[in-house]
Design an enzyme around this catalytic site. Structure first.
Site, mmCIF file in Angstrom:
data_model
loop_
_atom_site.group_PDB
_atom_site.id
_atom_site.type_symbol
_atom_site.label_atom_id
_atom_site.label_comp_id
_atom_site.label_asym_id
_atom_site.label_seq_id
_atom_site.Cartn_x
_atom_site.Cartn_y
_atom_site.Cartn_z
ATOM 1 N N VAL A 77 0.916 -1.202 0.191
ATOM 2 C CA VAL A 77 0.163 0.009 0.196
ATOM 3 C C VAL A 77 0.776 1.110 -0.030
ATOM 4 C CG1 VAL A 77 -1.645 1.216 1.409
ATOM 5 C CG2 VAL A 77 -1.821 -1.198 1.115
ATOM 6 N N GLU A 168 14.065 -14.908 25.329
ATOM 7 C CA GLU A 168 13.932 -16.195 24.490
ATOM 8 C C GLU A 168 14.968 -16.596 23.595
ATOM 9 O OE1 GLU A 168 9.013 -16.106 24.838
ATOM 10 O OE2 GLU A 168 9.839 -15.577 23.071
ATOM 11 N N ASP A 297 -0.396 -2.676 16.206
ATOM 12 C CA ASP A 297 0.923 -2.116 16.600
ATOM 13 C C ASP A 297 0.890 -0.644 16.204
ATOM 14 O OD1 ASP A 297 1.646 -4.150 17.745
ATOM 15 O OD2 ASP A 297 3.599 -4.297 16.419
HETATM 16 C C1 LIG Z 1 10.273 -11.549 17.403
HETATM 17 C C2 LIG Z 1 8.882 -11.045 17.885
HETATM 18 C C3 LIG Z 1 8.233 -11.757 19.022
HETATM 19 C C4 LIG Z 1 6.990 -11.255 19.594
HETATM 20 N N1 LIG Z 1 6.528 -11.985 20.688
HETATM 21 C C5 LIG Z 1 5.343 -11.844 21.014
HETATM 22 C C6 LIG Z 1 4.812 -12.341 22.096
HETATM 23 O O1 LIG Z 1 5.425 -13.435 22.624
HETATM 24 N N2 LIG Z 1 3.389 -12.054 22.641
HETATM 25 C C7 LIG Z 1 2.659 -11.191 22.001
HETATM 26 O O2 LIG Z 1 1.634 -10.779 22.469
HETATM 27 N N3 LIG Z 1 3.344 -10.479 21.065
HETATM 28 C C8 LIG Z 1 4.655 -10.635 20.633
HETATM 29 N N4 LIG Z 1 5.284 -9.725 19.623
HETATM 30 C C9 LIG Z 1 4.316 -8.299 19.015
HETATM 31 C C10 LIG Z 1 3.449 -8.889 17.869
HETATM 32 O O3 LIG Z 1 3.790 -9.949 17.023
HETATM 33 C C11 LIG Z 1 2.777 -7.799 17.445
HETATM 34 O O4 LIG Z 1 2.438 -6.888 18.416
HETATM 35 C C12 LIG Z 1 1.582 -8.097 16.487
HETATM 36 O O5 LIG Z 1 2.360 -8.722 15.348
HETATM 37 C C13 LIG Z 1 1.030 -6.824 15.876
HETATM 38 O O6 LIG Z 1 0.061 -7.179 15.049
HETATM 39 P P1 LIG Z 1 -0.271 -6.163 13.824
HETATM 40 O O7 LIG Z 1 -1.650 -6.930 13.031
HETATM 41 O O8 LIG Z 1 -0.656 -4.879 14.090
HETATM 42 O O9 LIG Z 1 1.143 -6.222 12.949
HETATM 43 P P2 LIG Z 1 1.733 -7.377 12.011
HETATM 44 O O10 LIG Z 1 1.260 -8.671 12.919
HETATM 45 O O11 LIG Z 1 3.313 -7.029 12.281
HETATM 46 O O12 LIG Z 1 1.228 -7.483 10.651
HETATM 47 C C14 LIG Z 1 1.517 -5.938 9.895
HETATM 48 C C15 LIG Z 1 1.178 -6.716 8.337
HETATM 49 O O13 LIG Z 1 1.126 -5.416 7.766
HETATM 50 C C16 LIG Z 1 1.861 -5.587 6.409
HETATM 51 N N5 LIG Z 1 2.064 -4.315 5.944
HETATM 52 C C17 LIG Z 1 2.754 -3.503 6.597
HETATM 53 N N6 LIG Z 1 3.006 -2.118 5.695
HETATM 54 C C18 LIG Z 1 2.296 -2.558 4.646
HETATM 55 C C19 LIG Z 1 2.163 -1.922 3.459
HETATM 56 N N7 LIG Z 1 2.569 -0.528 3.124
HETATM 57 N N8 LIG Z 1 1.466 -2.675 2.375
HETATM 58 C C20 LIG Z 1 0.869 -3.747 2.636
HETATM 59 N N9 LIG Z 1 1.090 -4.636 3.610
HETATM 60 C C21 LIG Z 1 1.891 -3.717 4.645
HETATM 61 C C22 LIG Z 1 2.854 -6.572 6.835
HETATM 62 O O14 LIG Z 1 3.556 -7.243 5.734
HETATM 63 C C23 LIG Z 1 2.542 -7.330 8.063
HETATM 64 O O15 LIG Z 1 1.921 -8.558 7.574
HETATM 65 C C24 LIG Z 1 6.619 -10.320 18.815
HETATM 66 C C25 LIG Z 1 6.941 -9.565 18.035
HETATM 67 C C26 LIG Z 1 8.033 -9.938 17.269
HETATM 68 C C27 LIG Z 1 8.791 -8.992 16.370
#
Ligand SMILES: Cc1cc2nc3c(=O)[nH]c(=O)nc-3n(C[C@H](O)[C@H](O)[C@H](O)COP(=O)(O)OP(=O)(O)OC[C@H]3O[C@@H](n4cnc5c(N)ncnc54)[C@H](O)[C@@H]3O)c2cc1C
Length: 431
Positions: A77, A168, A297
């Site tokens: 996007v 971890e 996030d």
């Molecule tokens: C290593 C690691 C360990 C973690 N461990 C934990 C845990 O143990 N417990 C916990 O509760 N949380 C954990 N988290 C945090 C958790 O993973 C995030 O809070 C969660 O994934 C947020 O969800 P989201 O849908 O906001 O974003 P995300 O899951 O990051 O998904 C965002 C999506 O948007 C897509 N995107 C971004 N920009 C664009 C664009 N311009 N165009 C198209 N697509 C786009 C990305 O490709 C991605 O697929 C961890 C995070 C990491 C990195």
């Protein structure tokens, strides 16, 4: 005609929303720059050869195979025209919407520390995890070929960030190195060091002091050098410099110190607040945009006390379910409700038989019990029945055989491409 819903992002928030939308009389299109959903809490297991990438990721199209009203567009996007209700993408025609859910997540935050962006290894995507796995295994191969490399930091692994990811990863590195000790017959694998660096005076911020102490003690017993109150001043080729003047020779600097909103936050042009997250009301809609929800996030949502929600998978997932349901209410001409997070607690594993779990109703589990709770919760939360089976099998195998099966270098460092190379060999490390 059925209302059109576009969901940006196939992470926890986006997939959570789309699963609710699949049951509604609406046409949903999920758009993501990757074709798969990743279970990020288990990325560290991929990075340390405990699980294969396909164990923790699912193709988005596969998740919604049986839902005729959910489609997918593999694209990035680039911008959103809120007046025309169009999502502009880099592949194909713009996507028209009646309702929009933005769930773009976050990316690694480098804090502007000199050299870190260039020389440290991030841990945010599946590519990051497989690259880190390849990089770590490559260091052992290098040291086996030329033991003098060990003095140059080949077997010194520095992790920055004492949150759950850093803790971890540190515990899992130690377990991987035990396996490598059996693999490498002529290398003194005992010389491998894991250094966990944390700027504050405690690990696992947000956990109780007892859990923090338990994590610190367990890591120490397992040979991890934990440096509290220490922070990185700068990173250069083969070196990391700390603020207290100490310099450590290392080929591996892993950055687990924090995240910031994905560039999508800026691309939307929406108002941003603390930490760059998009400002939303308590119903998760940005002011002035009644047909738009921002979740996960990326969203600067706050609870009733005005405190921001943590950037956690459970928050994103609940917000995704919530946003999907609210679109259903809007379609039926009702007003959306306010979002309320149900806190089931937090947990972090420190390795075999050791974890801390702080759950609802003040249930506190440490050691083996915490570890069982961690295993169970992560298995249940993992998307896809096949993945659960595969992970269960891999964990059982690793547990019984003290093994880490996925010790594969499938991204030789000279072929890395996902980030700008730091040296003429294309290697993004501290050579
Ligand atoms: C290593 C690691 C360990 C973690 N461990 C934990 C845990 O143990 N417990 C916990 O509760 N949380 C954990 N988290 C945090 C958790 O993973 C995030 O809070 C969660 O994934 C947020 O969800 P989201 O849908 O906001 O974003 P995300 O899951 O990051 O998904 C965002 C999506 O948007 C897509 N995107 C971004 N920009 C664009 C664009 N311009 N165009 C198209 N697509 C786009 C990305 O490709 C991605 O697929 C961890 C995070 C990491 C990195």
């Amino acid at each position: 005609m059925a209302a059109k819903v576009v969901v940006v992002g196939a992470g926890f928030g986006g997939i959570g929303a789309a699963t609710r939308l699949a049951d509604l009389p609406v046409e949903t299109t999920i758009v993501d720059q990757r074709n798969h959903h990743v279970f990020q809490p288990l990325l560290y297991q991929v990075a340390t050869a405990g699980l294969a990438p396909s164990d923790i990721a699912l193709p988005v199209r596969g998740i919604f195979q049986d839902d005729e009203n959910v489609d997918f567009r593999w694209a990035t996007v680039e911008g959103i025209d809120f007046n025309q209700r169009l999502v502009h993408v880099d592949a194909g025609a713009p996507l028209a919407y009646d309702y929009l859910i933005i769930a773009g997540g976050s990316e690694t935050r480098w804090f502007g520390i000199p050299g870190v962006d260039e020389h440290a290894l991030p841990m945010k995507t599946l590519e990051d995890a497989t690259n880190l796995r390849g990089h770590v295994l490559t260091q052992f191969e290098k040291a086996a070929a030329d033991p003098e490399e060990v003095d140059e930091g080949a077997l010194t692994f520095v992790i920055v960030g004492g949150g759950p990811t850093g803790v971890e990863l540190a515990g899992a590195f130690v377990e991987l190195f035990e396996v490598l000790g059996r693999d490498f017959h002529h290398l003194d694998v005992g010389r491998a060091r894991v250094v966990l660096v944390e700027a504050t005076d405690h690990l696992l911020n947000g956990f109780t002091e007892k859990s923090q102490r338990s994590a610190l003690d367990t890591l120490g017993e397992r040979g991890v050098e934990v440096r509290l109150g220490q922070s990185v001043d700068r990173a250069g080729p083969g070196r990391v410099h700390f603020k207290n003047g100490e310099v450590l020779a290392t080929n591996t600097l892993v950055w687990a110190a924090g995240v910031e909103p994905a560039p999508l936050a800026e691309a939307t042009g929406l108002e941003r607040g603390k930490g760059g997250r998009i400002v939303v009301r308590r119903d998760l809609r940005p002011p002035g945009h009644d047909n738009v929800f921002v979740i996960g996030d990326l969203a600067g949502a706050v609870n009733r006390k005005g405190e921001p929600y943590l950037q956690m998978a459970s928050v994103a997932l609940q917000q995704g379910h919530f946003a999907g349901r609210q679109v259903g209410r809007l379609v039926r001409g009702r007003r959306p409700r306010n979002f309320r997070y149900i806190d089931y607690g937090e947990m972090a594993t420190i390795g075999r038989n050791a974890a801390v779990a702080e759950l609802a109703f003040h249930i506190r589990l440490r050691g083996v019990l915490g570890w069982y709770a961690w295993l169970l919760v992560h298995l249940v939360r993992l998307a896809g029945f096949r993945n659960r089976l595969s992970v269960l099998f891999n964990w059982a195998w690793s547990y019984l055989r003290y093994d880490r099966q996925a010790r594969l270098i499938v991204h030789p460092e000279d072929q890395r491409s996902h980030r700008a190379p730091a040296s003429d060999t294309g290697t993004r490390h501290l050579p």
